[in-house]
Structure formats: structure tokens, C-alpha cells
Design a protein around this motif. Structure first.
Motif, PDB file in Angstrom:
ATOM      1  N   ILE A 170       0.860  -1.179   0.000  1.00 40.05           N
ATOM      2  CA  ILE A 170       0.000   0.000   0.000  1.00 40.05           C
ATOM      3  C   ILE A 170       0.896   1.229   0.000  1.00 40.05           C
ATOM      4  O   ILE A 170       1.864   1.307   0.757  1.00 40.05           O
ATOM      5  N   LEU A 171       0.566   2.180  -0.838  1.00 35.63           N
ATOM      6  CA  LEU A 171       1.322   3.423  -0.918  1.00 35.63           C
ATOM      7  C   LEU A 171       0.631   4.473  -0.073  1.00 35.63           C
ATOM      8  O   LEU A 171      -0.538   4.776  -0.279  1.00 35.63           O
ATOM      9  N   GLY A 172       1.357   5.032   0.880  1.00 37.45           N
ATOM     10  CA  GLY A 172       0.795   6.035   1.775  1.00 37.45           C
ATOM     11  C   GLY A 172       1.480   7.372   1.621  1.00 37.45           C
ATOM     12  O   GLY A 172       2.667   7.450   1.307  1.00 37.45           O
ATOM     13  N   SER A 173       0.734   8.411   1.853  1.00 35.63           N
ATOM     14  CA  SER A 173       1.204   9.780   1.665  1.00 35.63           C
ATOM     15  C   SER A 173       1.457  10.484   2.992  1.00 35.63           C
ATOM     16  O   SER A 173       0.692  10.357   3.935  1.00 35.63           O
ATOM     17  N   SER A 174       2.550  11.245   3.017  1.00 36.83           N
ATOM     18  CA  SER A 174       2.781  12.226   4.077  1.00 36.83           C
ATOM     19  C   SER A 174       2.836  13.618   3.470  1.00 36.83           C
ATOM     20  O   SER A 174       3.420  14.529   4.027  1.00 36.83           O
ATOM     21  N   GLY A 175       2.243  13.744   2.293  1.00 41.50           N
ATOM     22  CA  GLY A 175       2.174  15.039   1.619  1.00 41.50           C
ATOM     23  C   GLY A 175       3.342  15.254   0.675  1.00 41.50           C
ATOM     24  O   GLY A 175       4.379  14.604   0.771  1.00 41.50           O
ATOM     25  N   GLU A 176       3.155  16.151  -0.238  1.00 40.06           N
ATOM     26  CA  GLU A 176       4.180  16.466  -1.228  1.00 40.06           C
ATOM     27  C   GLU A 176       5.476  16.932  -0.577  1.00 40.06           C
ATOM     28  O   GLU A 176       6.550  16.522  -0.950  1.00 40.06           O
ATOM     29  N   ASN A 177       5.371  17.800   0.433  1.00 39.09           N
ATOM     30  CA  ASN A 177       6.567  18.421   1.012  1.00 39.09           C
ATOM     31  C   ASN A 177       6.783  18.135   2.490  1.00 39.09           C
ATOM     32  O   ASN A 177       7.627  18.763   3.120  1.00 39.09           O
ATOM     33  N   HIS A 178       6.022  17.218   3.066  1.00 39.67           N
ATOM     34  CA  HIS A 178       6.154  16.834   4.482  1.00 39.67           C
ATOM     35  C   HIS A 178       6.096  18.053   5.400  1.00 39.67           C
ATOM     36  O   HIS A 178       6.875  18.211   6.335  1.00 39.67           O
ATOM     37  N   LYS A 179       5.138  18.928   5.131  1.00 41.63           N
ATOM     38  CA  LYS A 179       4.974  20.140   5.936  1.00 41.63           C
ATOM     39  C   LYS A 179       4.070  19.873   7.129  1.00 41.63           C
ATOM     40  O   LYS A 179       3.236  18.980   7.106  1.00 41.63           O
ATOM     41  N   ASN A 180       4.216  20.697   8.151  1.00 41.53           N
ATOM     42  CA  ASN A 180       3.310  20.652   9.298  1.00 41.53           C
ATOM     43  C   ASN A 180       1.966  21.201   8.826  1.00 41.53           C
ATOM     44  O   ASN A 180       1.802  22.394   8.616  1.00 41.53           O
ATOM     45  N   MET A 181       1.016  20.316   8.646  1.00 45.38           N
ATOM     46  CA  MET A 181      -0.252  20.673   8.020  1.00 45.38           C
ATOM     47  C   MET A 181      -1.069  21.697   8.800  1.00 45.38           C
ATOM     48  O   MET A 181      -1.836  22.434   8.199  1.00 45.38           O
ATOM     49  N   VAL A 182      -0.926  21.750  10.115  1.00 46.44           N
ATOM     50  CA  VAL A 182      -1.738  22.705  10.879  1.00 46.44           C
ATOM     51  C   VAL A 182      -1.343  24.154  10.581  1.00 46.44           C
ATOM     52  O   VAL A 182      -2.068  25.067  10.924  1.00 46.44           O
ATOM     53  N   GLN A 183      -0.218  24.336   9.919  1.00 46.09           N
ATOM     54  CA  GLN A 183       0.241  25.680   9.585  1.00 46.09           C
ATOM     55  C   GLN A 183      -0.150  26.104   8.168  1.00 46.09           C
ATOM     56  O   GLN A 183       0.213  27.179   7.722  1.00 46.09           O
ATOM     57  N   LEU A 184      -0.921  25.258   7.467  1.00 50.35           N
ATOM     58  CA  LEU A 184      -1.248  25.522   6.067  1.00 50.35           C
ATOM     59  C   LEU A 184      -2.702  25.935   5.878  1.00 50.35           C
ATOM     60  O   LEU A 184      -3.547  25.660   6.712  1.00 50.35           O
ATOM     61  N   SER A 185      -2.962  26.538   4.746  1.00 52.88           N
ATOM     62  CA  SER A 185      -4.334  26.897   4.370  1.00 52.88           C
ATOM     63  C   SER A 185      -5.005  25.690   3.725  1.00 52.88           C
ATOM     64  O   SER A 185      -4.353  24.703   3.378  1.00 52.88           O
ATOM     65  N   ASN A 186      -6.311  25.774   3.518  1.00 48.82           N
ATOM     66  CA  ASN A 186      -7.041  24.699   2.854  1.00 48.82           C
ATOM     67  C   ASN A 186      -6.501  24.443   1.451  1.00 48.82           C
ATOM     68  O   ASN A 186      -6.388  23.296   1.016  1.00 48.82           O
ATOM     69  N   THR A 187      -6.165  25.507   0.731  1.00 49.09           N
ATOM     70  CA  THR A 187      -5.597  25.352  -0.613  1.00 49.09           C
ATOM     71  C   THR A 187      -4.263  24.617  -0.551  1.00 49.09           C
ATOM     72  O   THR A 187      -3.986  23.752  -1.382  1.00 49.09           O
ATOM     73  N   GLU A 188      -3.460  24.942   0.437  1.00 49.28           N
ATOM     74  CA  GLU A 188      -2.175  24.254   0.596  1.00 49.28           C
ATOM     75  C   GLU A 188      -2.377  22.792   0.996  1.00 49.28           C
ATOM     76  O   GLU A 188      -1.621  21.923   0.548  1.00 49.28           O
ATOM     77  N   TYR A 189      -3.383  22.506   1.831  1.00 49.35           N
ATOM     78  CA  TYR A 189      -3.709  21.111   2.156  1.00 49.35           C
ATOM     79  C   TYR A 189      -3.955  20.338   0.867  1.00 49.35           C
ATOM     80  O   TYR A 189      -3.407  19.260   0.653  1.00 49.35           O
ATOM     81  N   GLU A 190      -4.827  20.892   0.042  1.00 52.12           N
ATOM     82  CA  GLU A 190      -5.193  20.208  -1.193  1.00 52.12           C
ATOM     83  C   GLU A 190      -3.986  19.993  -2.092  1.00 52.12           C
ATOM     84  O   GLU A 190      -3.835  18.932  -2.695  1.00 52.12           O
ATOM     85  N   HIS A 191      -3.112  20.988  -2.190  1.00 51.29           N
ATOM     86  CA  HIS A 191      -1.907  20.832  -3.007  1.00 51.29           C
ATOM     87  C   HIS A 191      -1.027  19.713  -2.456  1.00 51.29           C
ATOM     88  O   HIS A 191      -0.532  18.877  -3.224  1.00 51.29           O
ATOM     89  N   GLU A 192      -0.816  19.701  -1.155  1.00 54.21           N
ATOM     90  CA  GLU A 192       0.031  18.667  -0.543  1.00 54.21           C
ATOM     91  C   GLU A 192      -0.503  17.268  -0.840  1.00 54.21           C
ATOM     92  O   GLU A 192       0.265  16.334  -1.064  1.00 54.21           O
TER      93      GLU A 192
END
Length: 88
Positions: free
Chosen positions: A22-44
Motif C-alpha cells: 500500500i502506498l501512503g502519503s505524508s504530503g508532497e513536502n512533508h509540511k506541518n499541516m496545521v500551519q497551512l491553508s485549505n488550498t495548501e492542504y489540497e496541493h500537498e
């Protein structure tokens, strides 16, 4: 996995998928998600998903936020963006 790792190791990504893992994601850039906007969440979420889909033909289905940092909005977006199941 992250986008940087997938970029650096595309053949490994393919081998992992071909082995049936199974392939799992930690996001495109492994950023701390609580510091991002909704648009940035979607991009990650979508940027890495598309990268893996292009390499393997498979959808990533699991998402675990880096640092286990999460918000209710991130969970909502993860569950409704592509086909992720949110995992902690």
C-alpha cells in the motif's frame, strides 16, 4: 512517502507498488499541516497523489499527516480529496 522521496527514487516507488504494498502519503513536502491553508492542504495531497499515479498507475489511498499534526478541516479535505483514508 513524500514528493521529494518519490522524485529521488522513482524506480523504488514502482518496485514498492509492484510488490503489492500500500502506498501512503505524508504530503508532497512533508509540511506541518496545521500551519497551512485549505488550498495548501489540497496541493500537498493532490500533487503527490498525481506523481504516484503517473509513476505506478495506482491511487494512493492512505494519508498520515507529518508530525501527527492535524485539524478537523484537514481530515475533511483528506477524506474528500482524491480517495484518501485518513490515518494516524
Amino acid at each position: 512517502m513524500t514528493g521529494a522521496w518519490a522524485d529521488a527514487h522513482p524506480e523504488d516507488v514502482k518496485q514498492i507498488a509492484e510488490a503489492g504494498h500500500i502506498l501512503g502519503s505524508s504530503g508532497e513536502n512533508h509540511k506541518n499541516m496545521v500551519q497551512l491553508s485549505n488550498t495548501e492542504y489540497e496541493h500537498e495531497l493532490t500533487a503527490l497523489h498525481q506523481k504516484i499515479k503517473d509513476l505506478t498507475g495506482l491511487d494512493m489511498t492512505f494519508f498520515r499527516p507529518p508530525y501527527d499534526a492535524s485539524t478537523p478541516q484537514l481530515i475533511h479535505i483528506a477524506k474528500n480529496t482524491v480517495i484518501y483514508r485518513y490515518e494516524l
